[in-house]
Design a protein around this motif. Structure first.
Motif, PDB file in Angstrom:
ATOM      1  N   TRP A  14      53.638 102.920  56.391  1.00 27.18           N
ATOM      2  CA  TRP A  14      54.954 103.408  56.823  1.00 27.18           C
ATOM      3  C   TRP A  14      54.788 104.549  57.818  1.00 27.18           C
ATOM      4  CZ3 TRP A  14      59.509 101.607  57.287  1.00 27.18           C
ATOM      5  CH2 TRP A  14      60.597 102.455  57.505  1.00 27.18           C
ATOM      6  N   GLN A  15      53.798 105.416  57.549  1.00 32.50           N
ATOM      7  CA  GLN A  15      53.531 106.535  58.454  1.00 32.50           C
ATOM      8  C   GLN A  15      53.151 106.039  59.854  1.00 32.50           C
ATOM      9  OE1 GLN A  15      53.705 109.984  57.783  1.00 32.50           O
ATOM     10  NE2 GLN A  15      54.843 109.133  56.069  1.00 32.50           N
ATOM     11  N   MET A  16      52.418 104.901  59.880  1.00 31.65           N
ATOM     12  CA  MET A  16      51.935 104.422  61.183  1.00 31.65           C
ATOM     13  C   MET A  16      52.665 103.137  61.582  1.00 31.65           C
ATOM     14  SD  MET A  16      48.164 103.279  59.815  1.00 31.65           S
ATOM     15  CE  MET A  16      47.843 101.835  60.797  1.00 31.65           C
ATOM     16  N   LYS A  17      53.963 103.075  61.184  1.00 29.68           N
ATOM     17  CA  LYS A  17      54.676 101.810  61.340  1.00 29.68           C
ATOM     18  C   LYS A  17      54.777 101.330  62.785  1.00 29.68           C
ATOM     19  CE  LYS A  17      59.110 104.209  60.788  1.00 29.68           C
ATOM     20  NZ  LYS A  17      58.526 105.554  60.513  1.00 29.68           N
ATOM     21  N   SER A  18      55.024 102.274  63.705  1.00 27.60           N
ATOM     22  CA  SER A  18      55.189 101.830  65.098  1.00 27.60           C
ATOM     23  C   SER A  18      53.896 101.232  65.624  1.00 27.60           C
ATOM     24  CB  SER A  18      55.591 102.998  65.987  1.00 27.60           C
ATOM     25  OG  SER A  18      56.650 103.682  65.396  1.00 27.60           O
ATOM     26  N   GLN A  19      52.789 101.883  65.284  1.00 25.70           N
ATOM     27  CA  GLN A  19      51.504 101.354  65.740  1.00 25.70           C
ATOM     28  C   GLN A  19      51.233  99.994  65.106  1.00 25.70           C
ATOM     29  OE1 GLN A  19      49.781 105.326  64.763  1.00 25.70           O
ATOM     30  NE2 GLN A  19      48.257 104.663  66.253  1.00 25.70           N
ATOM     31  N   ALA A  20      51.536  99.895  63.799  1.00 27.34           N
ATOM     32  CA  ALA A  20      51.294  98.632  63.098  1.00 27.34           C
ATOM     33  C   ALA A  20      52.138  97.521  63.708  1.00 27.34           C
ATOM     34  CB  ALA A  20      51.612  98.797  61.616  1.00 27.34           C
ATOM     35  N   VAL A  21      53.402  97.848  64.005  1.00 23.74           N
ATOM     36  CA  VAL A  21      54.282  96.837  64.589  1.00 23.74           C
ATOM     37  C   VAL A  21      53.757  96.411  65.965  1.00 23.74           C
ATOM     38  CG1 VAL A  21      56.569  96.491  65.598  1.00 23.74           C
ATOM     39  CG2 VAL A  21      56.351  97.472  63.320  1.00 23.74           C
ATOM     40  N   ALA A  22      53.309  97.404  66.746  1.00 26.93           N
ATOM     41  CA  ALA A  22      52.795  97.083  68.086  1.00 26.93           C
ATOM     42  C   ALA A  22      51.620  96.107  67.978  1.00 26.93           C
ATOM     43  CB  ALA A  22      52.374  98.355  68.813  1.00 26.93           C
ATOM     44  N   ILE A  23      50.723  96.355  67.031  1.00 29.05           N
ATOM     45  CA  ILE A  23      49.562  95.461  66.901  1.00 29.05           C
ATOM     46  C   ILE A  23      49.995  94.093  66.384  1.00 29.05           C
ATOM     47  CG2 ILE A  23      47.313  95.155  65.820  1.00 29.05           C
ATOM     48  CD1 ILE A  23      47.174  98.203  65.548  1.00 29.05           C
ATOM     49  N   LEU A 276      44.462  87.895  71.209  1.00 26.21           N
ATOM     50  CA  LEU A 276      43.684  88.215  70.012  1.00 26.21           C
ATOM     51  C   LEU A 276      42.605  89.252  70.320  1.00 26.21           C
ATOM     52  CD1 LEU A 276      43.514  84.778  68.165  1.00 26.21           C
ATOM     53  CD2 LEU A 276      45.072  86.686  67.846  1.00 26.21           C
ATOM     54  N   VAL A 277      42.028  89.182  71.521  1.00 22.84           N
ATOM     55  CA  VAL A 277      41.031  90.198  71.886  1.00 22.84           C
ATOM     56  C   VAL A 277      41.699  91.581  71.931  1.00 22.84           C
ATOM     57  CG1 VAL A 277      39.646  91.068  73.816  1.00 22.84           C
ATOM     58  CG2 VAL A 277      39.431  88.686  73.101  1.00 22.84           C
ATOM     59  N   VAL A 278      42.881  91.639  72.542  1.00 21.37           N
ATOM     60  CA  VAL A 278      43.587  92.923  72.627  1.00 21.37           C
ATOM     61  C   VAL A 278      43.954  93.416  71.220  1.00 21.37           C
ATOM     62  CG1 VAL A 278      45.672  94.082  73.457  1.00 21.37           C
ATOM     63  CG2 VAL A 278      44.467  92.488  74.945  1.00 21.37           C
ATOM     64  N   ALA A 279      44.429  92.496  70.372  1.00 18.41           N
ATOM     65  CA  ALA A 279      44.823  92.884  69.010  1.00 18.41           C
ATOM     66  C   ALA A 279      43.607  93.413  68.244  1.00 18.41           C
ATOM     67  CB  ALA A 279      45.443  91.691  68.284  1.00 18.41           C
ATOM     68  N   ALA A 280      42.460  92.754  68.401  1.00 18.01           N
ATOM     69  CA  ALA A 280      41.247  93.194  67.706  1.00 18.01           C
ATOM     70  C   ALA A 280      40.880  94.607  68.145  1.00 18.01           C
ATOM     71  CB  ALA A 280      40.101  92.228  68.001  1.00 18.01           C
ATOM     72  N   PHE A 281      40.991  94.849  69.438  1.00 17.93           N
ATOM     73  CA  PHE A 281      40.675  96.184  69.959  1.00 17.93           C
ATOM     74  C   PHE A 281      41.626  97.234  69.395  1.00 17.93           C
ATOM     75  CE2 PHE A 281      42.434  98.928  73.382  1.00 17.93           C
ATOM     76  CZ  PHE A 281      41.520  99.950  73.256  1.00 17.93           C
ATOM     77  N   LEU A 282      42.920  96.903  69.372  1.00 16.80           N
ATOM     78  CA  LEU A 282      43.893  97.871  68.871  1.00 16.80           C
ATOM     79  C   LEU A 282      43.662  98.169  67.396  1.00 16.80           C
ATOM     80  CD1 LEU A 282      47.172  96.654  70.630  1.00 16.80           C
ATOM     81  CD2 LEU A 282      45.662  98.533  71.276  1.00 16.80           C
ATOM     82  N   LEU A 283      43.384  97.113  66.622  1.00 18.97           N
ATOM     83  CA  LEU A 283      43.080  97.331  65.200  1.00 18.97           C
ATOM     84  C   LEU A 283      41.880  98.246  65.070  1.00 18.97           C
ATOM     85  CD1 LEU A 283      43.502  93.914  63.373  1.00 18.97           C
ATOM     86  CD2 LEU A 283      44.620  96.070  62.850  1.00 18.97           C
ATOM     87  N   GLY A 673      51.660  97.697  73.384  1.00 15.90           N
ATOM     88  CA  GLY A 673      50.683  97.796  72.293  1.00 15.90           C
ATOM     89  C   GLY A 673      49.510  98.676  72.678  1.00 15.90           C
ATOM     90  N   VAL A 674      48.992  98.465  73.864  1.00 14.18           N
ATOM     91  CA  VAL A 674      47.796  99.195  74.288  1.00 14.18           C
ATOM     92  C   VAL A 674      48.139 100.661  74.570  1.00 14.18           C
ATOM     93  CG1 VAL A 674      46.084  99.413  76.119  1.00 14.18           C
ATOM     94  CG2 VAL A 674      46.629  97.163  75.200  1.00 14.18           C
ATOM     95  N   VAL A 675      49.183 100.866  75.375  1.00 13.01           N
ATOM     96  CA  VAL A 675      49.481 102.230  75.804  1.00 13.01           C
ATOM     97  C   VAL A 675      50.011 103.067  74.637  1.00 13.01           C
ATOM     98  CG1 VAL A 675      50.937 103.629  77.303  1.00 13.01           C
ATOM     99  CG2 VAL A 675      49.849 101.565  78.189  1.00 13.01           C
ATOM    100  N   TYR A 676      50.904 102.467  73.842  1.00 10.58           N
ATOM    101  CA  TYR A 676      51.464 103.225  72.728  1.00 10.58           C
ATOM    102  C   TYR A 676      50.358 103.639  71.759  1.00 10.58           C
ATOM    103  CZ  TYR A 676      54.319 104.515  68.747  1.00 10.58           C
ATOM    104  OH  TYR A 676      54.880 105.208  67.713  1.00 10.58           O
ATOM    105  N   ASN A 677      49.487 102.697  71.420  1.00 14.50           N
ATOM    106  CA  ASN A 677      48.418 103.030  70.477  1.00 14.50           C
ATOM    107  C   ASN A 677      47.436 104.022  71.066  1.00 14.50           C
ATOM    108  OD1 ASN A 677      48.557 101.752  67.790  1.00 14.50           O
ATOM    109  ND2 ASN A 677      48.931  99.936  69.023  1.00 14.50           N
ATOM    110  N   ALA A 678      47.089 103.830  72.333  1.00 14.80           N
ATOM    111  CA  ALA A 678      46.156 104.772  72.970  1.00 14.80           C
ATOM    112  C   ALA A 678      46.769 106.170  72.961  1.00 14.80           C
ATOM    113  CB  ALA A 678      45.850 104.325  74.397  1.00 14.80           C
TER     114      ALA A 678
END
Lengths: 788, 255
Positions: A14-23, A276-283, A673-678
């Motif tokens: 829940w704390q990291m919900k935005s990041q989780a949703v982005a991924i 999937l490559v991008v998702a793996a990197f974000l995870l 996904g990339v920019v928000y998480n970075a």
């Protein structure tokens, strides 16, 4: 059982919900594109094979001038042939009320009374034709729905020079015309092209073909040697004007369907792979960061007696929840997109039933790929969590080591303020992470370009084909080779400004053991309405002797300029020649060969005979022109350029727009996904530094600059890389589009680069600003007390 | 490190008590601060009057929860009081918005944190330069580092420095802007005694030589003996103000 660790998992998520949703979104895009393309391809393939089987789609096809029915038993007896069906096929002009220009039809004979054969019809409306006057016919559903024709309606066709009224007894579909397209065109034109089935005896009578046939289809026995069958058929039909038998692979409708299937297969690999490559990197970056910030919690858990395995599973669960959410959302989106895709296909491909089926294995496959990507992404972070010794974890992480960056070794650091150095060193300290962020932004740009290049390509083709190469307004085909005098009567038709005759002859070109069926075009010496152009520009001069062939043809025959081809003419006296290749042309019209009319006439040992003409028409008088042309006995068909362009634009623009919207969505999701998480990771890693700077007197704008400067540098680096990768993707995609007979140039307009960059930049800036807002809530007092 | 102590600090000499000027640098009156924690109001300050004079060395003593951190936050422009007035030079801190507080911190306050809070990606010199770049009349980063005796190690990154050295870089960073007030929050809290003494000596010397008004907050009562004034707090109130007759040198302090 819902354990405390599960509770912690939910709370942390829940704390990291935005990041989780982005991924999850990025992962969902990968699953969606995979499910969409594979499920659509499987649905289409199944519809196709059921249809082919149930309605006995033929294996071999043959056109000939005219053969007596006595040849039928001989053809049917060819070794390997299971079943043979002889027909009469004729091209006719159709006069549809309310349409000024003529439509074309292929009139195909069917048995007088229904019997099972090959290429069976599927009756959608009405009934099989019965003897009647005016004759009853079946029409293809595409034309019937374009003109709202129903059983009992009638229309006129110019059959063998005579205008005749035909009554529609029914509307039908055929496996032979799933993609009802006129040979040589890019898209079906339902308004102007029609397949009409007429009882054999009536058709024979109209075309004086009693006891004869000019078209045959064959089914083969299992394991039959197709090329031996083709050869035997060609030998038997040579003296009857056989134009060379061919297999399904060269059957127009089947070929388009196969090309579409192979494009869907290509779609099932590249885009899902990117996501999937991008998702793996974000995870990877998010879960690694989570493990780092929770060192002390991990230590406490282990101190309480939780096993390494339990701790590892706990962190794996974060990835699992995100991945499962992605799989569920992605599968749903994939099915939705698959249904949309199917709706588009139903417009183009006429199956009796084309239903979208979702095979559970498709979703399972997508889920497995997504899980594999997630596992690759989190494995190091989870391993770190498992291996962390509790005593060490209790201590704070040692301060990060930094070094002057590479460029600073050249003494340029004095040019930059301290804040810029922070940015450089941060990037250089974690080069892999920076590289992946750059790559992520780049992939967003590339996906955008992949969604837009087809527009550039089609615009180029339209412009090349219809503006620069073909400058005529209409192509008129004569119903039989006519002497050049006919040009005079054409020229005197109302509204026709310029006339240029051409001769086209069906030939088989041979070189060594390789052969190809080609329509050899003879153009006037002073041809200007039909230009021979290379894709890269520059007109090709037609030599007085010898012929020019397209590069695709040269590739198929493996010949080059100077080689001498054996040319078997498949018409009239079927002369055989040896003709030198005087040059090649790099066009995309497929396999083509050109000579001058004079040289072709000489080769055919005929006088100045023409097959048709290119004409320009005064737009103001077009209606009258078409009316007069419809009534000219010599004219078998009129192909109007404007109509072709309109069809092209109408059918393609909607699909291209849909494709672009999808791709804009995909690109934005990747960029977000990339920019928000970075940015979130950067904020988390640097919040203490930034808060310290705030306490030291930096204002919000100044610390935003530090945080966003790093993200901005990565984005700016990603844009050109993305243009480069995007260009590569487009090249790959165009290569996948190339078929044996169609060539496409690699065209990417500056506009496409620009739009891709602007869209990704906008998505990136918005996601950075969302993170930027968090800077306003930095707890300044906390930094005074807390250690990292 | 030893060369610095002998060269720059007249360690053997008895430190003279600084004489506070009459004009207060900062004036606080009737400060209260209430934190709303859910349904409970927590009174961190219950009415504190407080003046800070130029060149003064103040030690703010008190146990956890006494309100000394809250007072420091208000003095440092990190927070505003719930009621009461705070003035520093031309700034009215009791009604200041975020921008005004930021410019107050930027122009007038030097902070030294318990955990140093150096930027790890910048060298010692660059950490100082970070502040001098945004100040109006700063000393050069090299000069500031020389004052804390780290001129030799200016190109080292925080990860290459000991805790004491890191804290001295933090002090250099705080004084480089020539602040009106130097606020030190438990500056020796993370250090061993020997290193702590060294850090306190630097702070004392800066107060003496640069005449920078200095507030050290600590719960270590031993440090109080180096102050001009010792303010003790408890329960959000000032419970006593003492003026030690003699300011002791940090190296004579034991804890």
């Amino acid at each position: 059982m819902f354990s405390t660790l599960h509770r912690k998992l939910l709370h942390d998520l829940w704390q990291m919900k935005s990041q989780a949703v982005a991924i999850s979104l990025v992962m969902g895009c990968g699953v969606a594109t995979f499910v969409m393309s594979v499920s659509t391809a499987v649905s289409m393939y199944q519809s196709q094979s059921h249809y082919y089987e149930e309605f006995r789609f033929a294996d071999v096809f043959l056109n000939l001038k005219r053969a007596p029915s006595t040849l039928v038993p001989q053809l049917a007896a060819v070794s390997g042939v299971a079943r043979m069906h002889a027909r009469v096929v004729a091209q006719v002009d159709i006069d549809v009320p309310g349409m000024i220009e003529p439509a074309q039809g292929s009139l195909i004979s069917i048995p007088d009374y229904y019997e099972r054969g090959l290429n069976e019809l599927h009756l959608r409306l009405g009934r099989y034709p019965e003897p009647a006057s005016p004759p009853e016919v079946l029409v293809h559903e595409s034309f019937a729905s374009a003109h709202h024709l129903r059983p009992g309606d009638s229309f006129h066709a110019v059959i063998n020079g005579k205008k005749q009224r035909l009554t529609v007894s029914g509307v039908a579909l055929s496996p032979e015309y799933i993609y009802p397209i006129r040979t040589g065109e890019l898209l079906p034109d339902d308004r102007r092209y029609c397949i009409i089935w007429m009882r054999r005896s009536e058709l024979e009578a109209s075309f004086d073909m009693k006891g004869a046939f000019n078209n045959a289809t064959f089914s083969l026995l299992p394991g039959a040697n197709a090329s031996a069958v083709l050869k035997a058929i060609d030998t038997l039909t040579a003296k009857y004007g056989g134009l060379g038998a061919f297999t399904r692979e060269d059957q127009v409708s089947h070929r388009f369907l196969s090309d579409e299937l192979s494009q869907l297969r290509a779609l099932a690999t590249i885009p899902p792979g990117i996501f999937l490559v991008v998702a793996a990197f974000l995870l990877n970056i998010v879960i690694s960061r989570l493990v780092r910030t929770q060192r002390e919690q991990i230590a406490a858990l282990k101190a309480f007696g939780y096993t390494n395995r339990k701790v590892a599973l706990h962190y794996l669960s974060f990835a699992a929840v995100i991945t499962v959410a992605g799989i569920i959302a992605g599968s749903a989106a994939g099915v939705w997109m698959g249904l949309g895709m199917t709706r588009i296909y139903v417009k183009f491909f006429r199956f009796p039933y084309f239903e979208y089926h979702l095979h559970p294995a498709v979703v399972t496959g997508a889920a497995l790929f997504a899980c594999a990507a997630a596992l690759v992404g989190v494995i190091t972070a989870v391993r770190d969590a498992a291996r962390l010794p509790p005593a060490e974890a209790m201590r704070p992480e040692p301060p990060a080591s930094y070094h002057p960056t590479f460029i600073e070794r050249f003494g340029v650091e004095t040019w930059f303020p301290q804040t810029a150095r922070m940015i450089f060193r941060q990037i250089e300290r974690q080069p892999v992470k920076a590289l992946f962020s750059v790559l992520g932004v780049a992939l967003a740009v590339a996906v955008m370009m992949l969604g837009s290049f087809s527009k550039d390509l089609l615009n180029f083709i339209l412009e090349f084909q219809f503006q620069r190469s073909q400058r005529q307004d209409a192509i008129i085909a004569f119903n039989e080779p006519s002497d050049s005098g006919v040009l005079n009567s054409l020229a005197s038709t109302t509204g026709i400004r310029k006339v240029e005759g051409f001769r086209s002859v069906s030939t088989r070109l041979r070189y060594e053991y390789r052969t190809h069926l080609v329509c050899l075009m003879g153009l006037q010496d002073d041809h200007s309405l039909f230009q021979l152009l290379n894709i890269k520009g520059g007109a090709v001069e037609l030599p007085r002797e010898g012929m020019i062939i397209s590069q695709s043809l040269a590739k198929i025959l493996r010949v080059q300029t100077g080689d001498i081809l054996d040319v078997d003419v498949l018409e009239q006296d079927r002369p055989r020649h040896k003709i030198r290749i005087s040059g090649t042309i790099d066009d995309f019209s497929g396999t083509s060969a050109y000579m001058t009319v004079q040289a072709l006439n000489r080769a055919m040992k005929e006088g100045r005979v023409l097959s048709g003409a290119f004409v320009t028409i005064d737009g103001a008088m077009a209606a009258q022109t078409y009316k007069e042309l419809k009534n000219m006995p010599r004219v078998a068909g009129v192909n109007i350029k404007r109509a072709a362009i309109e069809t092209f634009n109408r059918t393609m623009s909607e699909n291209l727009l849909r494709l672009r919207i999808f791709n804009i969505g995909f690109a934005c999701i990747i960029a977000f996904g990339v920019v928000y998480n970075a940015a979130r990771i950067a904020l988390s890693e640097r919040s203490r530094d930034l808060a310290t700077l705030r306490v030291l007197g930096f204002n919000r704008r100044e610390i935003s600059r530090i945080l966003l400067g790093e993200i901005g540098a990565l984005i700016l680096a990603g844009l050109p890389v993305g243009m480069f990768i995007g260009y590569g993707f487009v090249a790959v995609a165009i290569e996948a589009l190339q078929t044996r007979t169609q060539r496409f140039p690699l065209i990417v307009e500056p506009h496409t680069f620009a739009v891709a960059v602007v869209v990704v930049l906008t998505a990136a800036v918005i996601s950075s600003l969302v993170v930027r807002r968090r800077l306003d809530h930095l707890d300044l007092m906390q930094v005074l007390k807390s250690r990292e | 490190m030893m060369s610095f102590t002998t060269a720059r600090l007249d360690a053997g000499a008895e430190l003279k008590t600084s004489i506070a000027a009459d004009v207060p640098v900062l004036q606080a009156q009737a400060l209260t601060k209430v934190y709303h924690m859910g349904e409970v109001d927590v009174w961190a300050l219950r009415g504190v009057d407080f003046d800070l004079f130029e060149g003064e060395f103040i030690v703010l003593l008190g146990p956890s929860g006494s309100g000394k951190s809250t007072l420091l936050n208000i003095l440092g422009g990190l927070d505003v009081p719930t009621t009461g007035k705070v003035h520093c030079r031309d700034h009215d801190l009791s009604v200041a918005d975020d921008d005004a507080l930021t410019s107050y911190r930027r122009e007038h306050v030097g902070f030294v944190f318990q955990f140093y809070n150096l930027v790890p990606s910048l060298t010692a010199r660059e950490n100082v330069a970070l502040v001098t770049e945004i100040s109006e009349n700063p000393m050069s980063p090299d000069e500031a580092l020389d004052i804390v005796g780290l001129g030799e190690r200016k190109n080292h990154f925080p990860s290459q420095l000991s805790g004491g050295e890191q804290q001295r870089v933090a002090i250099a960073r705080a004084i480089s802007k020539r602040p009106d007030i130097l606020l030190c929050d438990e500056p020796t809290g993370a250090l061993d005694v020997t290193t702590g003494v060294l850090v306190l000596e630097v702070i004392a010397r800066i107060n003496r030589e640069l005449r920078t008004t200095t507030v050290v907050i600590t719960h270590n009562a031993a440090i109080a003996s180096m102050a001009d004034r010792v303010i003790s707090m408890s329960g959000g109130l000032i419970t006593s103000v003492q003026r030690p007759p003699v300011r002791m040198s940090p190296r004579d302090i034991h804890w």
